[in-house]
Write an enzyme that holds these catalytic residues in place. Structure first.
Site, PDB file in Angstrom:
ATOM      1  N   ARG A 175     -14.771   7.969  13.887  1.00  0.00           N
ATOM      2  CA  ARG A 175     -13.848   8.977  13.588  1.00  0.00           C
ATOM      3  C   ARG A 175     -14.399  10.332  13.414  1.00  0.00           C
ATOM      4  NH1 ARG A 175     -11.586  10.851   9.197  1.00  0.00           N
ATOM      5  NH2 ARG A 175     -12.441   9.723   7.687  1.00  0.00           N
ATOM      6  N   ALA A 204       0.151   6.057   4.634  1.00  0.00           N
ATOM      7  CA  ALA A 204       0.486   5.163   5.969  1.00  0.00           C
ATOM      8  C   ALA A 204       1.602   4.577   5.225  1.00  0.00           C
ATOM      9  CB  ALA A 204      -0.701   4.385   6.466  1.00  0.00           C
ATOM     10  N   GLY A 205       1.627   4.029   4.294  1.00  0.00           N
ATOM     11  CA  GLY A 205       2.686   2.865   3.889  1.00  0.00           C
ATOM     12  C   GLY A 205       3.913   3.919   3.346  1.00  0.00           C
ATOM     13  N   SER A 227      -8.507  11.087   9.863  1.00  0.00           N
ATOM     14  CA  SER A 227      -7.795  10.067   9.113  1.00  0.00           C
ATOM     15  C   SER A 227      -6.499  10.359   8.510  1.00  0.00           C
ATOM     16  CB  SER A 227      -9.095   9.556   8.147  1.00  0.00           C
ATOM     17  OG  SER A 227      -9.276  10.482   7.262  1.00  0.00           O
ATOM     18  N   LEU A 260     -17.713  11.952  -2.779  1.00  0.00           N
ATOM     19  CA  LEU A 260     -17.524  12.641  -1.472  1.00  0.00           C
ATOM     20  C   LEU A 260     -17.737  13.936  -1.630  1.00  0.00           C
ATOM     21  CD1 LEU A 260     -16.541  12.852   1.546  1.00  0.00           C
ATOM     22  CD2 LEU A 260     -14.467  12.771   0.588  1.00  0.00           C
ATOM     23  N   GLN A 282     -18.031   3.775   9.153  1.00  0.00           N
ATOM     24  CA  GLN A 282     -18.613   5.232   9.192  1.00  0.00           C
ATOM     25  C   GLN A 282     -19.240   5.462   8.036  1.00  0.00           C
ATOM     26  OE1 GLN A 282     -16.033   9.019   8.949  1.00  0.00           O
ATOM     27  NE2 GLN A 282     -16.887   8.762  10.927  1.00  0.00           N
ATOM     28  N   ARG A 331     -20.055  12.655  12.473  1.00  0.00           N
ATOM     29  CA  ARG A 331     -20.517  12.065  11.261  1.00  0.00           C
ATOM     30  C   ARG A 331     -21.686  11.075  11.783  1.00  0.00           C
ATOM     31  NH1 ARG A 331     -14.779  11.613   8.074  1.00  0.00           N
ATOM     32  NH2 ARG A 331     -14.898  14.001   7.241  1.00  0.00           N
ATOM     33  N   GLY A 342       0.664  -1.166   0.080  1.00  0.00           N
ATOM     34  CA  GLY A 342       0.103  -0.022   0.162  1.00  0.00           C
ATOM     35  C   GLY A 342       0.994   1.318  -0.188  1.00  0.00           C
ATOM     36  N   ALA A 343       0.532   2.193  -0.845  1.00  0.00           N
ATOM     37  CA  ALA A 343       1.387   3.476  -0.950  1.00  0.00           C
ATOM     38  C   ALA A 343       0.678   4.609  -0.786  1.00  0.00           C
ATOM     39  CB  ALA A 343       1.975   3.270  -2.392  1.00  0.00           C
ATOM     40  N   THR A 391     -16.913  16.900   0.615  1.00  0.00           N
ATOM     41  CA  THR A 391     -16.144  16.908   1.836  1.00  0.00           C
ATOM     42  C   THR A 391     -17.118  17.624   3.021  1.00  0.00           C
ATOM     43  OG1 THR A 391     -14.261  18.186   3.117  1.00  0.00           O
ATOM     44  CG2 THR A 391     -15.079  19.236   1.182  1.00  0.00           C
ATOM     45  N   GLU A 392     -16.718  17.293   4.278  1.00  0.00           N
ATOM     46  CA  GLU A 392     -17.337  18.051   5.365  1.00  0.00           C
ATOM     47  C   GLU A 392     -16.959  19.381   5.526  1.00  0.00           C
ATOM     48  OE1 GLU A 392     -16.981  15.399   8.871  1.00  0.00           O
ATOM     49  OE2 GLU A 392     -17.020  17.058  10.154  1.00  0.00           O
ATOM     50  N   HIS A 413     -20.642   8.682   5.720  1.00  0.00           N
ATOM     51  CA  HIS A 413     -20.274   9.952   5.585  1.00  0.00           C
ATOM     52  C   HIS A 413     -21.790  10.660   5.249  1.00  0.00           C
ATOM     53  CE1 HIS A 413     -18.538  13.800   4.429  1.00  0.00           C
ATOM     54  NE2 HIS A 413     -17.473  13.641   4.852  1.00  0.00           N
ATOM     55  N   HIS A 433     -18.146   5.164   4.236  1.00  0.00           N
ATOM     56  CA  HIS A 433     -16.884   6.253   3.970  1.00  0.00           C
ATOM     57  C   HIS A 433     -15.681   5.717   4.539  1.00  0.00           C
ATOM     58  CE1 HIS A 433     -14.929   9.779   3.542  1.00  0.00           C
ATOM     59  NE2 HIS A 433     -14.861   9.984   4.776  1.00  0.00           N
ATOM     60  N   ASP A 446      -8.371  -5.399   0.918  1.00  0.00           N
ATOM     61  CA  ASP A 446      -7.339  -6.778   0.890  1.00  0.00           C
ATOM     62  C   ASP A 446      -6.504  -6.935   1.953  1.00  0.00           C
ATOM     63  OD1 ASP A 446      -8.464  -6.758  -1.904  1.00  0.00           O
ATOM     64  OD2 ASP A 446      -6.734  -5.183  -2.462  1.00  0.00           O
ATOM     65  N   PHE A 484     -14.432  21.850  11.537  1.00  0.00           N
ATOM     66  CA  PHE A 484     -14.855  20.395  10.962  1.00  0.00           C
ATOM     67  C   PHE A 484     -15.840  19.689  12.276  1.00  0.00           C
ATOM     68  CE2 PHE A 484     -13.694  17.412   7.517  1.00  0.00           C
ATOM     69  CZ  PHE A 484     -13.430  18.353   6.629  1.00  0.00           C
TER      70      PHE A 484
END
Lengths: 520, 600
Positions: free
Chosen positions: B408, B18-19, B413, B265, B253, B299, B14-15, B267-268, B255, B366, B234, B140
């Site tokens: 969340r 996080a990754g 996130s 989406l 969650q 949310r 995963g890129a 956005t909020e 949204h 979401h 995955d 937010f």
């Protein structure tokens, strides 16, 4: 919407190819229901799920941010996910979907973008952070953010890259996407080593500044337009290809980039009924491109203009000795200092005469006057606009005929960059005898001749390949006997190409104005 | 299909944020043999689709005094008192999580937030700015103060570009368009992964001393979702199959503002900038549900409120299943400056100019609160006691630290993926430099993967074969109705039966594309199999949890039940049977942030 409004089926004509099993790509026609709101991507997904699972394409976010699903739809690169089917089917409900051009096909609509990413890496796309950073953030004004011109929003979809004519003949070219990223970095005061991005970027001189990349960017960014900014950094350091340096010096010294004497500028007009527009009231001021002043072939289009205007009773004048290079190409080469001085001086000269109308021989002059001369008080038009109006008003009448099949090459500075597509065609269509045929790539999809952005004086890095050659071959393939254009640069490039390719027995390159005179 | 073994010190799958943070950090720390595998090009990762912002208490903006909770914001002049604090960010997040979030991890999230936002800035992220050049912030949902640092509504895109480029700068190697099929764990020690090179269809074993998953969420288990096609959970499914438990999977969650029917989406930040939600009577109905926070309640609460309006006949649209998001009072300048992407999306997909028209939206799947349980260093844990899975790490949406608990907050996130991605990077570097070894591979590690692929390719069934796409469709429909915003025992039990039937039918599912080269039909099928794998865990957890907490809302158990359910669900795979559920205590600082009633 399909023509009669009742046809509820869309046909996707999709270019299919699996190199493991197919000899060559072939079109397949597949049908889906045509309903409002359905996108091209929706249609492809529907086909894949319900009809043929082997139909292969990339997709992920499906709302225009990930850049996966770029493909060629009816000849233009776009994101399939944000392209509504109803906007792209023709009256028979047909839409043609092909992989991105100029890059190898992996399978169906999936292309190999390795060269795209290699060029991206080549300019070192990362910001080089400072060794010493502040405790909090660097202060960056909202104006500095705005000056990035949204370059940070590039989604690397590859639409520009694959549409770029230079890329089509030379994968060594840096490409519009990488130029835009380099621009983002060197425009950012936080980047501590601008040179890192600029050291391996010498192919940016190959950009013809046709702006096809700007035309096809789905995010409405301006990749090609940053070429001048990046080049200006190299110009400041004196890192200019030698031949371009000669053109710049000549423009400074001789007021034209061709190393010709300024005193000879009006030699082409000797004996022709042309007024001195500075002192005499004229209907229109004719601004003649440097190339049309000095190049024997291009001179003919200027001479044709004068002859035709005289016949139409138009009182045409020039700036005489005050006519100098407009600076269009200097700006595109990135010699911003010189350009600014030229704008200032020429604006003063142009604002003096007692006319409100300026007509240019070249789309380059027309473009620069229209978009980069903020203080110009005249209405600038390209001659095709002016002449089309005279024809419509009955001021130009044709007594003769040109019984030829003609195809028209859109100059980029006129078409793509200024949306003038119809006037040149309306002139051609009004000339008795002409059968106008279109090349596959025309109007907004036109192929650049390769002569803009300084390329008139710079051979480029592509070995052996020339856009002008490809363009001439495309014109020949239409069966046209005449390849018409409306730009001294295009005329010069295409005419040379015909000669080099020894195709002069099949096709002849002419400026539209020459055809007008022939039929008059 | 050859099986060639490739060896790295570290494999990251995963890129997204996080990754890529983990890869960049570990590389910067001196680990050079890192391979990052991504099934799509790294820059296409779904982190880039996040719009509104990244939370950090950097105190650049405050509400203009006397203008109320929805009034204009201004930069905080130098020397003036601050409005935000770590404690407040921590408290807002805990309250948002309905007290299911682990408070030690949340403290790390909030304190690392400030540092990581500045690090993004120093690495070149193009943020929006205050007049005096600081990072701009906006309101937010569920956050008490303007805490969301933003780059117009392209925040995720800017962060992803920034970190990807820095990873390139540090020489990280990416395997683009490789699809990981299996995680190899034996004796609780991770040994590598099995992956398909999508271009050739070849299956490779990749050995590593450490494997990290940053594989994203599982929102594609639902019919209407903001998630990209790629978000098929995955990593979660592979970990589960390899014996790693999954935690709190029942918390999904919804949204409040995905585009009506499409789920794309909005956005909020639309509401953060002042947008309203209205029903078919033109009422701002949130005043009946969250009178103080209104549209900027968390949310879970807003989505439930919308669904109640819809269920009670006050929805909009031809089928009454929508709600209006109204930004027409914000003005063109504000919208074009701060919400350009949603303006473009509404134009492209609904034919609407949000400056002039309200936009039909609906609650939309979401975010996946649940995932692979980890400690605060990304170290995956094997059981409720917190024993580690040696050499296996996870961060971002596929992981469950847990900072989000049962719900969340928006902008937490991008923050979580960044903070715990970076922390994983440090932890992995330490692990490798501390002498981590390559452990022996089991015999024929690619066998299970090959069998999956071969079965899907098999031609013997003829007309008996099932369509992978049809099974996927039925699953998403079922999850939406049986395990969506509102749940009850009957619905969940039916859903569980149905997912098991679908799993059975999948055994006869076959792909149409039989070629090796770039077989996306095969990839879609494998992804659908993954959806079936973890959907069962979502439903099982939801069926067992007889309370309502955060995004898990049981109509038959409408109240939160701290006595019985203030605990994390841990689900272990149990062969072909339903998962074995166990429970893990929530980390709570009983002095500082004891559970309270959750009102907005």
């Amino acid at each position: 919407m399909s023509g009669n409004g009742h046809n509820k089926t869309a046909t996707l004509r999709i270019e299919r190819f699996n190199p493991d099993v197919d000899e060559k790509p072939a079109f397949e026609e597949l049908q889906v229901e045509l309903v409002p709101g359905k996108t091209i991507l929706d249609a492809l997904l529907e086909i894949k799920e319900e009809q043929d699972g082997s139909l292969t394409f990339r997709r992920s976010c499906r709302h225009g941010i990930c850049g996966s699903c770029t493909m060629n739809i009816n000849g233009t690169n776009m994101l399939a996910c944000e392209s509504a089917l109803t906007d792209h089917v023709n009256e028979d409900g047909l839409v043609t979907v092909r992989p991105l051009p100029s890059v190898p096909v992996i399978k169906d609509l999936v292309t190999d973008r390795s060269s795209f990413w290699e060029q991206y890496q080549r300019i070192k796309p990362w910001l080089v952070p400072a060794e010493e950073v502040p405790e909090k953030e660097f202060r960056i004004s909202p104006d500095e953010v705005n000056s990035l011109n949204n370059a940070e929003r590039c989604i690397m979809c590859g639409a520009c890259y694959s549409a770029c004519p230079v890329i089509s003949i030379d994968k060594g070219f840096v490409g519009p996407h990488a130029m835009l990223k380099a621009f983002l970095r060197v425009s950012d005061s936080r980047d501590k080593d601008h040179d890192v991005h600029m050291t391996d970027i010498e192919t940016l001189w190959d950009c013809t500044t046709c702006y096809m990349c700007v035309e096809q960017c789905p995010k409405e960014l301006s990749p090609g337009k940053v070429a001048s900014t990046l080049r200006s950094l190299l110009v400041e350091e004196g890192k200019v290809p030698r031949t371009l340096g000669v053109a710049l010096t000549s423009t400074f010294r001789n007021k034209n980039p061709f190393e010709m004497a300024h005193a000879d500028r009006l030699a082409w007009a000797e004996g022709l009924p042309l007024q001195d527009g500075k002192t005499n009231p004229v209907d229109a001021l004719y601004f003649v491109c440097c190339l049309a002043c000095y190049d024997p072939r291009a001179q003919k289009l200027a001479q044709a203009m004068v002859t035709s205007m005289d016949a139409a009773g138009v009182n045409l004048g020039t700036l005489g000795s005050e006519e100098v290079c407009c600076g269009s190409e200097m700006q595109r080469i990135g010699e911003m200092g010189l350009f600014e001085v030229m704008v200032e001086e020429l604006t003063e000269s142009l604002n003096k005469p007692q006319t409100q109308q300026i007509v240019t021989a070249s789309p380059h002059c027309f473009n620069v006057f229209s978009n980069h001369y903020p203080d110009l008080n005249l209405n600038a038009e390209h001659y095709t606009q002016y002449v089309a109006r005279l024809i419509a008003d009955g001021k130009i009448e044709f007594k003769g005929e040109v019984n030829k099949r003609v195809t028209y090459h859109d100059p980029c500075y006129l078409g793509i960059q200024n949306d003038i597509f119809d006037e040149p065609r309306s002139i051609l269509q009004s000339i008795p005898g002409i059968e106008l045929v279109e090349m596959e790539r025309s109007r907004k999809q036109s192929l650049c001749c390769g002569g803009g952005g300084g390329r008139m004086w710079f051979e480029g890095h592509a070995s052996g390949a020339h856009l002008s050659h490809e363009r001439v071959r495309e014109a020949v393939s239409t069966g046209a006997q005449i390849l018409a254009t409306a730009c001294p640069f295009c005329l010069n490039m295409l005419d040379d190409a015909v000669k080099t390719l020894a195709l002069d027995d099949q096709i002849e390159v002419k400026d539209i104005m020459e055809l007008v005179v022939e039929a008059s | 299909m050859s099986t060639e073994t490739i060896t790295h010190d570290v494999i990251i799958v995963g890129a997204g944020l996080a990754g890529t943070w983990a890869a960049m950090t570990a590389s910067r720390e001196g680990v050079k043999n890192i391979g990052v595998i991504s099934k799509i090009h790294p820059l296409r990762s779904h982190s880039g689709a996040a719009q509104g912002g990244i939370a950090a208490a950097i105190n650049n903006m405050r509400p203009v005094a006397g203008t109320g909770p929805r009034g204009p914001l201004e930069q905080i002049p130098a020397g003036d008192p601050t409005v935000d604090s770590l404690e407040l960010h921590v408290f807002d997040t805990i309250k948002g999580s309905d007290w299911l979030g682990d408070q030690d991890a949340i403290e790390i999230l909030a304190s690392d937030a400030i540092d990581i936002v500045y690090e993004y800035e120093h690495m070149g992220c193009v943020f929006s700015r205050t007049p005096d050049g600081r990072i701009a912030q906006r309101r937010f949902g569920g956050h008490s103060v303007p805490r969301a640092c933003y780059a117009a509504d392209w925040t995720g895109h800017m962060l992803l570009q920034t970190i990807h480029e820095q990873a390139l700068r540090h020489g990280v190697h990416f395997y683009s368009e490789w699809y990981v099929l299996d995680l190899i764990i034996e004796d609780n020690i991770c040994r590598g992964v099995v992956a398909m090179d999508v271009l050739t269809g070849e299956i490779h074993t990749l050995r590593a001393k450490a494997v990290m998953f940053g594989t994203g969420g599982y929102g594609r288990a639902y019919k209407v979702t903001t998630n990209a096609h790629a978000n098929t959970g995955d990593g979660v499914a592979m970990a589960y199959n390899a014996g790693v438990p999954l935690m709190d999977m029942e918390f999904v969650q919804f949204h409040p503002t995905g585009l009506y029917r499409l789920g794309i989406l909005m956005t909020e930040a639309c509401r953060g900038e002042g947008g309203y939600l209205t029903n078919n009577k033109g009422e701002r109905f949130m005043e009946n549900y969250a009178p103080e926070k209104m549209e900027l309640a968390p949310r879970d609460l807003v989505s439930r409120s919308e669904q109640i309006e819809i269920n009670e006949g006050r929805g909009i649209g031809s089928d009454g299943q929508g709600i209006y998001l109204d930004m027409t009072h914000l003005g063109r300048e504000k919208i074009e400056g701060r919400l350009p992407q949603v303006q473009e999306i509404a134009h492209n997909f609904m034919g609407l100019d949000i400056v002039e028209n309200p936009v039909p939206i609906q609650p939309t799947a979401h975010y996946s609160m649940g995932g692979i349980p980890t400690d605060s260093h990304g170290q995956a844990i094997a059981d409720a006691e917190g024993n580690p899975v040696v050499g296996f790490y996870a961060a971002g949406e596929c992981a469950c630290v847990s900072v989000h608990g049962a719900n969340r907050l928006g902008t937490n996130s991008l923050l979580e993926a960044s903070v715990f991605g970076r922390r994983s990077g440090y932890a992995i570097a330490e692990f490798i430099k501390g002498g981590a070894e390559l452990h022996p591979l089991p015999v024929d590690p690619g066998k299970h993967s090959r069998q999956r692929v071969e079965r899907l390719m098999d031609d013997s069934l003829g007309d008996e074969r099932e369509s992978t796409a049809e099974i996927g469709r039925e699953l998403k429909e079922m999850m939406t109705h049986g395990c969506g915003i509102f749940r009850d025992e009957d619905g969940l039990q039916n859903a569980l039966n149905e997912v098991q039937q679908l799993q059975e039918r999948f055994k006869n599912a076959r792909v149409m594309d039989k070629s090796q080269r770039f077989n996306t039909d095969m990839q879609n099928a494998l992804e659908t199999e993954n959806l079936l794998t973890f959907s069962e865990v979502i439903i099982s957890g939801a069926l067992a949890r007889t309370e309502s907490r955060g995004a898990h809302s049981r109509t038959d158990f409408p109240k939160r039940d701290d006595d019985s359910w203030l605990k994390h669900t841990i689900a272990h795979k149990n062969g072909d049977q339903l998962p074995i559920l166990s429970y893990k205590d929530v980390n709570i600082d009983w002095e500082k942030n004891p559970p309270q009633e959750r009102k907005y």
